[in-house]
Scaffold this active site. Structure first.
Site, PDB file in Angstrom:
ATOM      1  N   ASP A  89     -15.531 -20.609  17.898  1.00  0.00           N
ATOM      2  CA  ASP A  89     -15.147 -21.266  16.652  1.00  0.00           C
ATOM      3  C   ASP A  89     -15.960 -20.739  15.476  1.00  0.00           C
ATOM      4  O   ASP A  89     -17.148 -20.433  15.617  1.00  0.00           O
ATOM      5  CB  ASP A  89     -15.373 -22.783  16.793  1.00  0.00           C
ATOM      6  CG  ASP A  89     -14.736 -23.574  15.675  1.00  0.00           C
ATOM      7  OD1 ASP A  89     -13.800 -23.052  15.031  1.00  0.00           O
ATOM      8  OD2 ASP A  89     -15.173 -24.703  15.432  1.00  0.00           O
ATOM      9  N   ASN A 124      -2.745 -24.009  17.676  1.00  0.00           N
ATOM     10  CA  ASN A 124      -2.932 -22.922  16.711  1.00  0.00           C
ATOM     11  C   ASN A 124      -1.627 -22.364  16.157  1.00  0.00           C
ATOM     12  O   ASN A 124      -1.625 -21.630  15.160  1.00  0.00           O
ATOM     13  CB  ASN A 124      -3.749 -21.781  17.327  1.00  0.00           C
ATOM     14  CG  ASN A 124      -5.216 -22.100  17.456  1.00  0.00           C
ATOM     15  OD1 ASN A 124      -5.916 -21.545  18.314  1.00  0.00           O
ATOM     16  ND2 ASN A 124      -5.732 -22.996  16.632  1.00  0.00           N
TER      17      ASN A 124
END
Length: 254
Positions: A27, A75
């Site tokens: 991340d 996503n």
């Protein structure tokens, strides 16, 4: 960022308990790029390059299973051009770095809803898994189009089908049966999950498997997460008292 390259690193694991199975939520790519006034695609590329370094470091530390969160089922909500770039980068990464993964003895596997990915990505996955199937030093498991809830849903559907056919009675369903019907049931549950970028959430990653995982959070954004951060995570992990709901040996003796 510490890198291996041609510099020799000392991998002293004496007395250091290293997890057999490790999960990493990669991340912070977008924020890394924004800090440098670069497009988000530059952050994703830097993050992909850093995965190569993580694999090397983990392999030399003795990790046997490394599961990385590459692309989640959520996503797809990102801008279409960003998703397209991520898919192209995925293909490019494995075509470019598979020889290095081979040299390191790293087997590549994938977990997630693979059937829903673009054809070129599916082809790359099939080739990568077949080409690397005999490598034995470490397994790199890439969570691609992965969601923990979707994985559990998939397992429940498989079991429900067996119940419907009369093969299994409802009262015979156990936790082990659910585990056996997950995407990769032979991969051990992660003992440690690392999340760079300072976020304190699991983000639908390995929901079933992380029941007793230790967590380690770093403020370092993923493209800058290197050898020093990984070493500190392992040192902290070695000091954790993993009781699995029971008592520690010290508590049990009092």
């Amino acid at each position: 960022m510490p890198v291996l390259g041609n510099k020799k690193k000392t991998y002293d694991t004496t007395g250091l308990k290293v997890p057999v199975s490790l999960g990493v939520i990669m991340d912070g790519n977008g924020r890394w790029a924004k800090k440098r006034l670069l497009p988000r695609s530059a952050g994703h590329r830097a993050g992909a390059e850093n995965l190569k370094e993580l694999c090397r470091n983990c392999g030399r530390y003795g990790v046997k299973y490394l599961t990385v969160y590459a692309f989640s089922t959520e996503n797809w909500a990102r801008p279409e051009d960003e998703v397209h770039q991520l898919m192209e980068l995925f293909v490019e990464f494995f075509e470019k770095y598979d020889p290095e993964l081979e040299q390191e003895g790293i087997r590549v596997r994938f977990t997630g809803d693979i059937a829903s990915l673009p054809e070129k990505v599916r082809e790359t996955i099939a080739i990568g898994e077949e080409r690397s199937k005999n490598r034995q030093k470490m397994q790199l498991i890439v969570a691609m189009n992965y969601g923990g809830r979707r994985e559990i849903e998939s397992a429940v559907r498989k079991i429900a089908s067996r119940v419907k056919s009369g093969e299994v009675e409802p009262e015979e369903i156990t936790e082990q049966m659910i585990s056996d019907n997950l995407y990769l049931p032979d991969v051990p549950d992660p003992e440690l999950i690392i999340r760079p970028s300072g976020e304190f959430r699991i983000s639908n990653f390995l929901l079933w498997e992380c029941a007793y995982s230790e967590f380690w959070i770093s403020d370092t954004l993923w493209p800058d997460f290197g050898y020093d951060e990984l070493t500190q995570a392992f040192r902290d992990f070695a000091g954790r008292d993993r009781r699995f709901g029971g008592l520690s040996s010290k508590e049990a003796s009092t």
